[in-house]
Design an enzyme around this catalytic site. Structure first.
Site, short mmCIF file in Angstrom:
data_model
loop_
_atom_site.label_atom_id
_atom_site.label_comp_id
_atom_site.label_asym_id
_atom_site.label_seq_id
_atom_site.Cartn_x
_atom_site.Cartn_y
_atom_site.Cartn_z
N CYS A 187 13.42 10.80 7.48
CA CYS A 187 13.54 10.40 8.89
C CYS A 187 14.99 10.53 9.35
O CYS A 187 15.27 10.64 10.54
CB CYS A 187 13.03 8.98 9.07
SG CYS A 187 13.73 7.85 7.89
N GLU A 197 9.94 1.22 10.66
CA GLU A 197 10.97 2.24 10.45
C GLU A 197 10.26 3.57 10.70
O GLU A 197 9.49 4.04 9.87
CB GLU A 197 11.49 2.10 9.01
CG GLU A 197 12.90 2.60 8.85
CD GLU A 197 12.90 4.07 8.55
OE1 GLU A 197 13.00 4.85 9.51
OE2 GLU A 197 12.80 4.44 7.37
N LYS A 215 0.86 -1.19 0.00
CA LYS A 215 0.00 0.00 0.00
C LYS A 215 0.90 1.23 0.00
O LYS A 215 1.47 1.61 1.02
CB LYS A 215 -0.91 0.02 1.23
CG LYS A 215 -2.00 1.08 1.09
CD LYS A 215 -2.47 1.65 2.38
CE LYS A 215 -1.56 2.65 3.00
NZ LYS A 215 -1.34 3.91 2.23
N GLU A 228 10.04 15.91 15.35
CA GLU A 228 10.64 15.77 14.03
C GLU A 228 10.17 16.94 13.15
O GLU A 228 8.97 17.13 12.98
CB GLU A 228 10.18 14.43 13.44
CG GLU A 228 10.99 13.96 12.30
CD GLU A 228 10.65 12.53 11.90
OE1 GLU A 228 9.53 12.07 12.16
OE2 GLU A 228 11.52 11.88 11.29
O1 LIG Z 1 12.96 8.86 5.40
C1 LIG Z 1 13.40 7.75 5.49
C2 LIG Z 1 14.41 7.12 4.60
C3 LIG Z 1 15.61 7.94 4.38
C4 LIG Z 1 16.71 7.18 3.67
O2 LIG Z 1 16.54 6.02 3.29
O3 LIG Z 1 17.78 7.75 3.51
#
Ligand SMILES: O=CCCC(=O)O
Length: 499
Positions: free
Chosen positions: A302, A268, A192, A399
């Site tokens: 992230c 994650e 999804k 964040e």
């Molecule tokens: O936002 C998450 C993934 C960031 C990344 O894979 O560098």
């Protein structure tokens, strides 16, 4: 050609490319419209224009997708690893063949500058190649019991159908980072994609189909009714795995749901990355690292550095150099080749970033550059640098997910580490120091799953990506990534006397 002409040409090419993206759901090897005929719109965040109308999967479509994944599992999990590997490798080649088109789709639906979309295509494609290579290296072990009474075989097996829920910020890489290890392990999937950026996933699935994907192995259900569509799948005991990338808040809800059937879960989740600059750091390298750690993906990652924790003796110089560069960043459409900062994903994102900046200013922060949203069409926020940020500011706790770089200072290493760890998150930390001893101390003491030592970006298909604390569970990428889709079986047999 002028920048404006190049921008217009790239936008036209992107719009043409989108007309080649399938607009339906992909279930059991076939494209179809939603069960109730409903559709939803995808927008260009730089203009607000609708760029596509897609089938909006219903809960009944979602269950059809799980049925298909469940039916395909016995055969796919027994498909020779080499064949699974070759499917991934062929898909890697097709992604590279179509990299221009995919980059344009990413910029159109997500907004990042086109050169960053190209970087995402390379990054995302690597997961296909890497896990194709890992598929043929799934191994177990053989051993004897210490008592000498039996022999054990430890074997590894695909878990079963997996539900993959991906975010909007890296529409290609987050899909390949989950699909590739799942398929390499022998799992079938229902994916999804985020309703804000489903086009890239649909295009990827078209390429998987072209590469020879068997029916039911990958099923795609774009939907605006995320909970309604995924809830029944998660509650179904045939599902054996869930993998999610997104906010900690949503991850917690999914984990609660997943607990009913004791689902293997990879999460994650959010980050609040500290970026430490010590007094012995190479400042040019630290500034370069800060810019990429903060502004990659318009700050919407992230892994984005969230808190700049700088030794008091170098803080003024570091802030000056960073602000000088940031003030020159051009804000605008990702199709403009001169643009460094594209739009944020939507209105809510702009409002959220603005609130954090206002809170910091109200607590005494100094605004060095930027600081406000841009008027007119699109969802833009100026690249911003704040200094003297008070420790109790929300911007240091939450964040940011936007182009804002807040700076605080420290005097001792103990203080720097205490500030860095003073967060519920623990995804990544960045540290700039020339001292080996200090770097080693940070490896031991920074409460994060990843650390960039004198580098501002560390994501790579060959590396185990993931966090500790509220940043999540499990690892994606690296040799560890495939383990998330495998279960271990121990078999004991009586020992026979050996010569
Ligand atoms: O936002 C998450 C993934 C960031 C990344 O894979 O560098």
């Amino acid at each position: 050609m002028t920048a404006a002409t190049m921008q217009q040409q790239a936008l036209t090419e992107a719009t043409d490319t989108v007309s080649s993206v399938p607009t339906g759901l992909f279930i059991d090897g076939a494209w179809r419209s939603a069960a109730d005929g409903q559709q939803f719109s995808v927008h260009d965040p730089a203009t607000g224009d609708v760029v596509a109308r897609l089938a909006n999967a219903t809960p009944s479509d979602a269950m059809d997708a799980l049925d298909a994944a469940d039916r395909a599992f016995p055969s796919w999990s027994r498909t020779p690893p080499r064949e699974r590997a070759e499917l991934l490798r062929r898909t890697f080649d097709l992604v590279m063949r179509d990299r221009e088109r995919i980059a344009r789709i990413i910029t159109l639906e997500m907004g990042k500058p086109l050169r960053e979309s190209h970087a995402e295509v390379s990054y995302g494609a690597e997961f296909l190649r890497w896990f194709g290579e890992e598929a043929v290296r799934i191994s177990g072990r053989f051993g004897s019991l210490p008592e000498g009474t039996g022999d054990m075989i430890v074997s590894r097996h695909a878990l079963g159908p997996a539900l993959l829920i991906t975010p909007w910020n890296f529409p290609l890489a987050m899909a390949t980072r989950k699909i590739a290890p799942a398929l390499a392990a022998g799992c079938t999937v229902v994916i999804k994609p985020a309703a804000l950026t489903p086009l890239t996933t649909l295009y990827l699935v078209k390429l998987l189909e072209e590469a020879g994907l068997p029916a039911g192995v990958v099923n795609v259900i774009p939907t605006t009714n995320s909970g309604g569509a995924t809830g029944p799948i998660i509650a179904d005991s045939r599902l054996r795995k869930i993998s999610f990338t997104g906010s900690t808040q949503v991850g917690r809800v999914l984990l609660e749901k997943a607990s009913a059937n004791i689902l293997r879960s990879s999460m994650e989740l959010g980050g609040n990355a500290p970026f430490l600059v010590f007094d012995d750091a190479d400042l040019s390298r630290a500034v370069e690292g800060a810019l990429v750690a903060k502004f990659r993906n318009i700050g919407q990652a992230c892994t984005a550095a969230n808190r700049f924790i700088v030794h008091a003796s170098v803080a003024q110089e570091f802030s000056r150099r960073v602000a000088e560069k940031v003030a020159q960043f051009k804000l605008g459409s990702g199709f403009d080749p001169d643009v460094a900062i594209g739009p944020l994903i939507d209105e809510a994102a702009v409002a959220g970033v603005d609130e954090l900046v206002q809170d910091a200013l109200s607590r005494g922060a100094t605004l060095v550059t930027g600081g406000k949203r841009r008027g007119g069409a699109g969802t833009f926020f100026e690249p911003t640098v704040l200094t003297d940020v008070a420790r109790d500011s929300r911007i240091l706790r939450e964040e940011i997910f936007g182009p804002v770089l807040p700076i605080v200072t420290f005097d001792t290493d103990d203080e720097a580490i205490a500030i860095a760890n003073d967060t519920e998150y623990g995804l990544v930390g960045y540290a700039f120091t020339a001292s080996i001893e200090r770097g080693q101390r940070l490896i031991n003491e920074l409460q994060t799953g990843m650390m960039g030592w004198n580098v501002g970006v560390l994501s790579n298909a060959a590396a185990p990506f993931g966090g500790v604390k509220m940043s999540g569970l499990g690892r994606e990428g690296g040799a560890e990534g495939i383990d998330e889709y495998l279960t271990t079986k121990y078999t004991l047999l009586p020992s026979v006397s050996r010569p």
